[in-house]
Motif scaffolding. Structure first.
Motif, PDB file in Angstrom:
ATOM      1  N   GLU A  62       0.822  -1.205   0.000  1.00  0.00           N
ATOM      2  CA  GLU A  62       0.000   0.000   0.000  1.00  0.00           C
ATOM      3  C   GLU A  62       0.862   1.264   0.000  1.00  0.00           C
ATOM      4  OE1 GLU A  62      -3.191   0.149  -0.462  1.00  0.00           O
ATOM      5  OE2 GLU A  62      -3.295  -2.039  -0.582  1.00  0.00           O
ATOM      6  N   SER A  63       2.005   1.232   0.658  1.00  0.00           N
ATOM      7  CA  SER A  63       2.895   2.391   0.646  1.00  0.00           C
ATOM      8  C   SER A  63       3.471   2.626  -0.746  1.00  0.00           C
ATOM      9  CB  SER A  63       4.027   2.191   1.663  1.00  0.00           C
ATOM     10  OG  SER A  63       3.523   2.058   2.976  1.00  0.00           O
ATOM     11  N   LYS A  64       3.828   1.553  -1.442  1.00  0.00           N
ATOM     12  CA  LYS A  64       4.317   1.698  -2.819  1.00  0.00           C
ATOM     13  C   LYS A  64       3.240   2.293  -3.728  1.00  0.00           C
ATOM     14  CE  LYS A  64       7.860  -1.918  -2.863  1.00  0.00           C
ATOM     15  NZ  LYS A  64       8.966  -1.012  -3.207  1.00  0.00           N
ATOM     16  N   ARG A  65       2.014   1.865  -3.551  1.00  0.00           N
ATOM     17  CA  ARG A  65       0.934   2.426  -4.355  1.00  0.00           C
ATOM     18  C   ARG A  65       0.753   3.909  -4.067  1.00  0.00           C
ATOM     19  NH1 ARG A  65      -3.474  -2.526  -3.572  1.00  0.00           N
ATOM     20  NH2 ARG A  65      -2.428  -4.020  -4.991  1.00  0.00           N
ATOM     21  N   GLU A  80      -4.177  18.980  -5.652  1.00  0.00           N
ATOM     22  CA  GLU A  80      -4.811  18.797  -4.351  1.00  0.00           C
ATOM     23  C   GLU A  80      -5.600  17.493  -4.292  1.00  0.00           C
ATOM     24  OE1 GLU A  80      -4.336  20.555  -1.695  1.00  0.00           O
ATOM     25  OE2 GLU A  80      -2.988  21.935  -2.762  1.00  0.00           O
ATOM     26  N   GLU A  81      -6.175  17.087  -5.393  1.00  0.00           N
ATOM     27  CA  GLU A  81      -6.895  15.814  -5.408  1.00  0.00           C
ATOM     28  C   GLU A  81      -5.934  14.647  -5.211  1.00  0.00           C
ATOM     29  OE1 GLU A  81      -9.101  15.524  -8.973  1.00  0.00           O
ATOM     30  OE2 GLU A  81     -10.456  17.199  -8.509  1.00  0.00           O
ATOM     31  N   SER A  86      -3.900  10.529  -1.641  1.00  0.00           N
ATOM     32  CA  SER A  86      -2.757   9.890  -0.982  1.00  0.00           C
ATOM     33  C   SER A  86      -2.946   9.852   0.537  1.00  0.00           C
ATOM     34  CB  SER A  86      -1.472  10.640  -1.326  1.00  0.00           C
ATOM     35  OG  SER A  86      -1.488  11.950  -0.796  1.00  0.00           O
ATOM     36  N   GLU A  87      -3.609  10.864   1.080  1.00  0.00           N
ATOM     37  CA  GLU A  87      -3.870  10.861   2.530  1.00  0.00           C
ATOM     38  C   GLU A  87      -4.819   9.734   2.907  1.00  0.00           C
ATOM     39  OE1 GLU A  87      -3.181  11.925   6.333  1.00  0.00           O
ATOM     40  OE2 GLU A  87      -2.221  12.786   4.539  1.00  0.00           O
ATOM     41  N   VAL A  88      -5.801   9.472   2.050  1.00  0.00           N
ATOM     42  CA  VAL A  88      -6.720   8.353   2.301  1.00  0.00           C
ATOM     43  C   VAL A  88      -5.963   7.028   2.284  1.00  0.00           C
ATOM     44  CG1 VAL A  88      -8.706   7.102   1.391  1.00  0.00           C
ATOM     45  CG2 VAL A  88      -8.711   9.596   1.402  1.00  0.00           C
ATOM     46  N   LYS A  89      -5.055   6.877   1.328  1.00  0.00           N
ATOM     47  CA  LYS A  89      -4.270   5.650   1.256  1.00  0.00           C
ATOM     48  C   LYS A  89      -3.361   5.501   2.472  1.00  0.00           C
ATOM     49  CE  LYS A  89      -4.172   4.896  -3.740  1.00  0.00           C
ATOM     50  NZ  LYS A  89      -4.731   3.519  -3.639  1.00  0.00           N
ATOM     51  N   LEU A  90      -2.758   6.599   2.915  1.00  0.00           N
ATOM     52  CA  LEU A  90      -1.876   6.516   4.087  1.00  0.00           C
ATOM     53  C   LEU A  90      -2.662   6.210   5.354  1.00  0.00           C
ATOM     54  CD1 LEU A  90       0.671   9.422   3.454  1.00  0.00           C
ATOM     55  CD2 LEU A  90       1.073   6.967   3.308  1.00  0.00           C
ATOM     56  N   ASN A  91      -3.886   6.699   5.436  1.00  0.00           N
ATOM     57  CA  ASN A  91      -4.712   6.346   6.592  1.00  0.00           C
ATOM     58  C   ASN A  91      -5.022   4.852   6.609  1.00  0.00           C
ATOM     59  OD1 ASN A  91      -4.875   8.925   7.702  1.00  0.00           O
ATOM     60  ND2 ASN A  91      -6.625   9.488   6.426  1.00  0.00           N
ATOM     61  N   ALA A  92      -5.221   4.270   5.418  1.00  0.00           N
ATOM     62  CA  ALA A  92      -5.440   2.828   5.355  1.00  0.00           C
ATOM     63  C   ALA A  92      -4.182   2.064   5.768  1.00  0.00           C
ATOM     64  CB  ALA A  92      -5.856   2.431   3.934  1.00  0.00           C
ATOM     65  N   VAL A 127       5.427   8.541   3.549  1.00  0.00           N
ATOM     66  CA  VAL A 127       5.025   9.706   4.339  1.00  0.00           C
ATOM     67  C   VAL A 127       5.969  10.884   4.099  1.00  0.00           C
ATOM     68  CG1 VAL A 127       4.813  10.570   6.694  1.00  0.00           C
ATOM     69  CG2 VAL A 127       3.830   8.381   6.106  1.00  0.00           C
ATOM     70  N   SER A 128       7.259  10.615   4.061  1.00  0.00           N
ATOM     71  CA  SER A 128       8.221  11.689   3.840  1.00  0.00           C
ATOM     72  C   SER A 128       8.107  12.260   2.428  1.00  0.00           C
ATOM     73  CB  SER A 128       9.637  11.184   4.097  1.00  0.00           C
ATOM     74  OG  SER A 128       9.938  10.071   3.268  1.00  0.00           O
ATOM     75  N   PHE A 129       7.760  11.430   1.459  1.00  0.00           N
ATOM     76  CA  PHE A 129       7.577  11.913   0.088  1.00  0.00           C
ATOM     77  C   PHE A 129       6.370  12.840   0.010  1.00  0.00           C
ATOM     78  CE2 PHE A 129       6.751  10.699  -4.576  1.00  0.00           C
ATOM     79  CZ  PHE A 129       7.556  11.727  -5.011  1.00  0.00           C
ATOM     80  N   GLN A 130       5.280  12.448   0.642  1.00  0.00           N
ATOM     81  CA  GLN A 130       4.100  13.318   0.672  1.00  0.00           C
ATOM     82  C   GLN A 130       4.388  14.612   1.426  1.00  0.00           C
ATOM     83  OE1 GLN A 130       1.025  12.802   3.544  1.00  0.00           O
ATOM     84  NE2 GLN A 130      -0.577  12.623   1.988  1.00  0.00           N
ATOM     85  N   TYR A 131       5.117  14.510   2.537  1.00  0.00           N
ATOM     86  CA  TYR A 131       5.437  15.694   3.344  1.00  0.00           C
ATOM     87  C   TYR A 131       6.327  16.664   2.564  1.00  0.00           C
ATOM     88  CZ  TYR A 131       6.551  18.324   7.585  1.00  0.00           C
ATOM     89  OH  TYR A 131       6.683  19.318   8.531  1.00  0.00           O
TER      90      TYR A 131
END
Length: 285
Positions: A62-65, A80-81, A86-92, A127-131
């Motif tokens: 899931e992190s790779k996705r 923004e979409e 990506s936030e929804v995926k990270l919450n999962a 997480v660091s990539f999104q941040y």
């Protein structure tokens, strides 16, 4: 009769009855009982280890996705979409990590660290990539651990806890990313930033490569302070980090020197060919 086998006196008794009589004659000793308890404990620990390996594999996938999704940020018309998805995926992914934290209640995490380490490293990378896309900075390990504190907010969990209040189960679970997992995840992040640099140039963004070059240089300087004194895995990934930095710096050099004479739609092809040449010179696959 002649040539036949003589029947023993106890052959007419059922087999189960003879076994019970034998156990009554020789009851299990304390030595055997202790080894049976050891066997039960080891089987329970091995089963838990296998469950953690499967959870770590799910976290990695899931992190790779999520990382693949974030690479569309530069080419998507509405970034923004992509960030919200990506936030929804990270919450999962965090829900999977919550299951890991529940499995480790009352256990020493370092006894199962090898099972969960690959998943945690991939999560740190995502997480660091999104941040970085959001803030253009590096997330700290403290901030990551704050996101891995879970409470029983779901109705099913709260009802189960109230019905089983005598079990004294905790209402809060947490899982801390170790410094080694954090460093290994950040080292893998540099490869994603290198790919982000090339895709940004292909989309006509010339400012991002110079920003990424400075950011990667700071990360590389931080890893050089660790050097060979850190864990073996960290020092091994230092070479890959150096290659990612060299590719980004090469892209910045091409932009600075030949950026005006190369059309924007051909810059990405020039960088990809030069990247292949660098890999061949260094002996990378």
């Amino acid at each position: 009769g002649s040539g036949g086998f003589r029947k023993r006196k106890h052959d007419h008794f059922p087999h189960g009855q003879r076994r019970e009589e034998k156990e009554n004659v020789n009851p299990p000793s304390a030595f055997q009982s202790s080894f049976k308890s050891f066997q039960l404990e080891l089987d329970t620990r091995h089963d838990k280890y296998e469950r953690l390996v499967k959870l770590s594999r799910d976290i990695t996938i899931e992190s790779k996705r999520t990382i693949f999704l974030l690479h569309r940020f530069t080419s998507a018309p509405n970034g923004e979409e992509i960030l919200s998805e990506s936030e929804v995926k990270l919450n999962a992914v965090r829900q999977k990590i919550k299951q890991v934290a529940q499995e480790l209640i009352g256990e020493d995490m370092y006894q199962f660290h090898r099972a969960i380490s690959p998943g945690l490293q991939e999560y740190v990378e995502a997480v660091s990539f999104q941040y970085f896309i959001k803030t253009r900075s590096l997330i700290s390990v403290e901030e990551i651990n704050k996101q891995l504190i879970f409470t029983a907010e779901d109705r099913e969990e709260t009802t189960n806890m109230t019905s089983n209040s005598h079990d004294k189960q905790p209402h809060t679970w947490s899982l801390k990313v170790t410094p080694v997992d954090y460093l290994l995840g950040v080292a893998d992040l540099t490869g994603e930033l290198m790919r982000l640099c090339i895709s940004s140039v292909g989309n006509g963004d010339i400012d991002t490569p110079f920003e990424l070059s400075q950011f990667l240089r700071q990360i590389y300087d931080g890893f050089t302070f660790i050097g060979n004194t850190g864990p073996y895995e960290v020092s091994k990934k230092l070479y890959t980090l150096k290659q990612s930095l060299a590719k980004v710096e090469n892209a910045c050099y091409t932009l600075k020197v030949r950026g005006s004479e190369i059309p924007k739609h051909m810059l990405a092809d020039v960088f990809s060919t030069k990247t292949e040449l660098i890999d061949q010179e260094e002996g990378l696959p």
